[in-house]
Design an enzyme around this catalytic site. Structure first.
Site, PDB file in Angstrom:
ATOM      1  N   GLN A  85       0.830  -1.209   0.000  1.00 16.67           N
ATOM      2  CA  GLN A  85       0.000   0.000   0.000  1.00 16.67           C
ATOM      3  C   GLN A  85       0.867   1.262   0.000  1.00 16.67           C
ATOM      4  O   GLN A  85       1.728   1.433   0.866  1.00 16.67           O
ATOM      5  CB  GLN A  85      -0.923   0.020   1.220  1.00 16.67           C
ATOM      6  CG  GLN A  85      -1.945  -1.104   1.241  1.00 16.67           C
ATOM      7  CD  GLN A  85      -1.478  -2.323   2.012  1.00 16.67           C
ATOM      8  OE1 GLN A  85      -0.275  -2.568   2.157  1.00 16.67           O
ATOM      9  NE2 GLN A  85      -2.420  -3.103   2.521  1.00 16.67           N
ATOM     10  N   ARG A 134     -13.364  -5.663  -5.945  1.00 19.34           N
ATOM     11  CA  ARG A 134     -13.645  -6.696  -4.943  1.00 19.34           C
ATOM     12  C   ARG A 134     -14.139  -6.002  -3.664  1.00 19.34           C
ATOM     13  O   ARG A 134     -13.827  -4.831  -3.418  1.00 19.34           O
ATOM     14  CB  ARG A 134     -12.409  -7.547  -4.655  1.00 19.34           C
ATOM     15  CG  ARG A 134     -11.204  -6.777  -4.138  1.00 19.34           C
ATOM     16  CD  ARG A 134     -10.068  -7.728  -3.790  1.00 19.34           C
ATOM     17  NE  ARG A 134      -8.886  -7.023  -3.310  1.00 19.34           N
ATOM     18  CZ  ARG A 134      -7.864  -7.630  -2.680  1.00 19.34           C
ATOM     19  NH1 ARG A 134      -7.896  -8.935  -2.457  1.00 19.34           N
ATOM     20  NH2 ARG A 134      -6.821  -6.930  -2.272  1.00 19.34           N
ATOM     21  N   ASP A 192      -6.406  -2.826  -5.936  1.00 14.88           N
ATOM     22  CA  ASP A 192      -7.338  -1.953  -5.210  1.00 14.88           C
ATOM     23  C   ASP A 192      -7.007  -0.473  -5.428  1.00 14.88           C
ATOM     24  O   ASP A 192      -7.033   0.321  -4.487  1.00 14.88           O
ATOM     25  CB  ASP A 192      -7.285  -2.249  -3.703  1.00 14.88           C
ATOM     26  CG  ASP A 192      -7.504  -3.715  -3.380  1.00 14.88           C
ATOM     27  OD1 ASP A 192      -8.167  -4.404  -4.175  1.00 14.88           O
ATOM     28  OD2 ASP A 192      -7.008  -4.172  -2.327  1.00 14.88           O
ATOM     29  N   TRP A 229     -14.103  -4.826  -0.212  1.00 10.87           N
ATOM     30  CA  TRP A 229     -13.236  -4.602   0.949  1.00 10.87           C
ATOM     31  C   TRP A 229     -14.024  -4.727   2.249  1.00 10.87           C
ATOM     32  O   TRP A 229     -13.544  -5.277   3.233  1.00 10.87           O
ATOM     33  CB  TRP A 229     -12.587  -3.217   0.822  1.00 10.87           C
ATOM     34  CG  TRP A 229     -11.629  -2.865   1.911  1.00 10.87           C
ATOM     35  CD1 TRP A 229     -10.891  -3.723   2.675  1.00 10.87           C
ATOM     36  CD2 TRP A 229     -11.275  -1.547   2.342  1.00 10.87           C
ATOM     37  NE1 TRP A 229     -10.106  -3.018   3.561  1.00 10.87           N
ATOM     38  CE2 TRP A 229     -10.320  -1.688   3.377  1.00 10.87           C
ATOM     39  CE3 TRP A 229     -11.662  -0.267   1.945  1.00 10.87           C
ATOM     40  CZ2 TRP A 229      -9.761  -0.579   4.021  1.00 10.87           C
ATOM     41  CZ3 TRP A 229     -11.105   0.828   2.583  1.00 10.87           C
ATOM     42  CH2 TRP A 229     -10.162   0.673   3.609  1.00 10.87           C
ATOM     43  N   GLN A 242      -0.294  -0.099  -5.743  1.00 13.25           N
ATOM     44  CA  GLN A 242      -1.384  -0.537  -4.866  1.00 13.25           C
ATOM     45  C   GLN A 242      -1.939   0.657  -4.086  1.00 13.25           C
ATOM     46  O   GLN A 242      -1.190   1.434  -3.502  1.00 13.25           O
ATOM     47  CB  GLN A 242      -0.896  -1.611  -3.891  1.00 13.25           C
ATOM     48  CG  GLN A 242      -1.993  -2.152  -2.993  1.00 13.25           C
ATOM     49  CD  GLN A 242      -1.577  -3.386  -2.208  1.00 13.25           C
ATOM     50  OE1 GLN A 242      -0.553  -3.996  -2.490  1.00 13.25           O
ATOM     51  NE2 GLN A 242      -2.378  -3.768  -1.224  1.00 13.25           N
ATOM     52  N   ASP A 243      -3.274   0.788  -4.114  1.00 12.29           N
ATOM     53  CA  ASP A 243      -3.967   1.842  -3.361  1.00 12.29           C
ATOM     54  C   ASP A 243      -3.610   3.253  -3.827  1.00 12.29           C
ATOM     55  O   ASP A 243      -3.262   4.129  -3.033  1.00 12.29           O
ATOM     56  CB  ASP A 243      -3.664   1.705  -1.855  1.00 12.29           C
ATOM     57  CG  ASP A 243      -4.306   0.478  -1.242  1.00 12.29           C
ATOM     58  OD1 ASP A 243      -4.903  -0.315  -1.995  1.00 12.29           O
ATOM     59  OD2 ASP A 243      -4.209   0.301  -0.023  1.00 12.29           O
TER      60      ASP A 243
END
Length: 579
Positions: free
Chosen positions: A373, A485, A417, A487, A395-396
């Site tokens: 992240q 997806r 994500d 969370w 990521q993120d």
């Protein structure tokens, strides 16, 4: 009737008793007995009346509390909490009173959590990430207190100060954000095993507050939904949002209207890395900006690369960042979880002050796919908007943390994500590109974090283009990419009227962990096109649906989902309110 003073007429002033006849004695005794009886009856009647009034009051209060608590997700907690309110029968005479009493209890619990965190942070055995996570908790707890106080103020003015729909949207937004803050605090202790002991010390208090907020949210929504329905029945038409006569929100000053109507924006200060402006860093310009400004304060950021982490705190309101073009003005850093940060704290730029605007800027986190992240931009600012901005990371990438947000003409690129959070966010006319992740990883465009069915949060992606970056395209078959997806349990994401490239696999969506949230999530697709838009092989979860009705799709439009018709005109950015 003989008056009581006549009975004692035979007594002299000296107090010497004068003899009475037998007849007089009988009369005296009869009258005296009557007086005692009357006095007793009056006393009994008075007592009965008072008891009856108390019983009626108690019964009425009980009915109001029972009715209010019955529609919440945690009714037992609601009942027990209200039972602890001193003098409840005197304080509660309407559903709004139940909400206010519940909010007071919640505020007390939040203050207790703040003290708990303060004590924990003094421990000498903490890791650096645990210290950072506790600081995140202090920030989110502080924001929660502000949100609860705003809700209380708004409820005290309800339903007179604003239109019912605006009251409802503001109240539900604030309560949704307050709940998100509790999740954010605990999520900071989920990166490794050592974090769990600190999480355990906080969990009970944070979860209690989140459940209390959930109950208040349910009661607020029930009250406002009912009032709006009643007004619609009376008026027979859709209620309009409160606006000035010229179509601008009433809170916007005349000076700001003139400023925002012009094609160019005159800056208050200029940031230039070469020293040619008022400040060399963006952080310095933000620090010098006025506190709680009601007027737009424009920070011009000249072309250059600014290597810094920037925070726009909640007290800095109405700020606007204007760059020299997304490819020219770049704010970049590399905080990440692997090197000891939390997801929340890793953001290169974090914005909390409400009504924040940005255009023609790149927000970047260069930590890379191996650092897990690593956020480029985190936004918790209510009524915030971004135009022609790039958010680049892995990521993120874009953390749409909380409150109402709008993105138009932006580029968001990442891997796992990479658009996530629990704001009410609409992305319109944006390019959303999956990048090449690490070996063995799958790309997830979204990971929405709604935890409660009554929250007004979700991610809506409308009229956008979902594709792959140049480094992923040649190898996309080796790295499956999904629309999203879940969370959190009530995760809500909508893709509509967008062009979806063949980078998206036919199933479209991916589970988080087994069957978690598959029945409670709200995933929707509407009128998408492109090679990845086919729905015949999509997942068959109970929470997934292809929308075929235009009326149903309308609820996810900018005008409805983030009340865009009441504030987006003030941004000067382009936008579309409907389908």
């Amino acid at each position: 009737m003989t008056h009581i003073k006549d009975i004692f007429a035979g007594m002299s002033d000296s107090g010497n008793r004068i003899s009475l006849s037998k007849k007089s004695k009988k009369l005296f005794l009869a009258l005296f007995a009557s007086l005692l009886l009357i006095a007793a009856v009056i006393s009994i009647v008075a007592g009965v009346n008072k008891s009856t009034q108390n019983t009626i009051k108690s019964t009425t209060t009980h009915a109001i509390v029972k009715s209010s608590c019955s529609i919440t997700m945690y009714p037992d907690l609601c009942y027990s909490a209200m039972a602890s309110v001193p003098g409840m029968s005197e304080k509660v005479s309407s559903p709004k009173d139940v909400i206010l009493a519940s909010l007071n209890l919640t505020t007390t619990a939040v203050e207790h959590n703040y003290v708990t965190v303060k004590k924990l942070i003094k421990s000498k055995s903490l890791t650096e990430r645990e210290k950072t996570a506790l600081q995140d908790c202090l920030e989110t707890i502080d924001e929660t207190l502000d949100e609860l106080h705003k809700v209380e103020d708004d409820l005290n003015e309800y339903p007179k100060k604003k239109s019912l729909t605006q009251h409802a949207d503001d109240l539900i937004t604030l309560m949704s954000a307050a709940m998100t803050n509790q999740e954010t605090c605990l999520d900071g202790f989920s990166h490794n095993g050592a974090d769990k002991r600190v999480r355990k010390a906080l969990a009970a208090g944070e979860i209690y507050v989140e459940k209390m907020c959930s109950n208040a949210l349910a009661m607020i929504k029930n009250m406002t939904d009912g009032d709006i329905a009643d007004e619609l029945r009376v008026s027979g038409r859709k209620m309009a949002e409160e606006r000035g006569g010229d179509g601008w929100p009433e809170w916007l000053s005349a000076g700001d209207r003139r400023l925002l109507q012009s094609s160019t924006v005159t800056p208050n200060v200029v940031v230039a890395a070469d020293g040619s402006g008022n400040y060399k860093t963006v952080s310095a310009a933000v620090a010098a900006a006025p506190v709680k400004s009601s007027k737009r304060y424009v920070i011009k950021i000249k072309a250059g690369v600014y290597r810094e982490n920037v925070e726009v705190p909640k007290k800095k309101t109405n700020l606007m960042f204007v760059g020299d073009g997304r490819n020219n003005t770049i704010i970049t850093a590399s905080r990440n979880v692997v090197d000891g940060s939390t997801t929340f704290h890793s953001a290169t730029v974090a914005v909390v002050g409400e009504r924040f605007l940005a255009r023609d800027i790149t927000f970047q986190n260069t930590a890379g796919p191996s650092k897990h992240q690593a956020v480029a931009l985190r936004v918790g600012a209510d009524l915030s908007a971004f135009y022609r901005c790039d958010m680049l990371a892995y990521q993120d990438t874009l953390y749409v943390h909380s409150n109402r947000q709008f993105y138009i003409g932006c580029l968001i690129a990442g891997t796992v994500d990479f658009i996530f959070g629990n704001a009410a966010a609409v992305l319109q006319d944006c390019d959303i590109h999956a990048r090449r992740p690490n070996s063995g990883q799958k790309n997830m465009v979204t990971a929405q974090g709604r935890t409660d069915k009554n929250q007004n949060t979700g991610i809506v992606i409308q009229k956008c283009r979902i594709d792959a970056t140049s480094d992923l395209k040649p190898v996309k078959s080796s790295f499956p990419t999904y629309l999203g997806r879940p969370w959190k349990e009530y995760s809500r994401t909508v893709f509509m009227q967008s062009t979806i490239g063949d980078v998206i696999v036919p199933a479209g969506w991916h589970e988080w962990s087994g069957s978690f949230a598959l029945n409670t999530l709200e995933y929707r697709e509407y009128q998408n096109s492109g090679p990845g838009a086919g729905t015949s092989k999509r997942v068959t979860w109970d929470g997934y649906k292809v929308i075929t009705n235009e009326t149903e799709a309308q609820q996810y439009t900018t005008g409805r989902f983030i009340a865009g018709d009441s504030w987006l005109s003030s941004t000067t950015f382009p936008f579309s309110l409907g389908l």
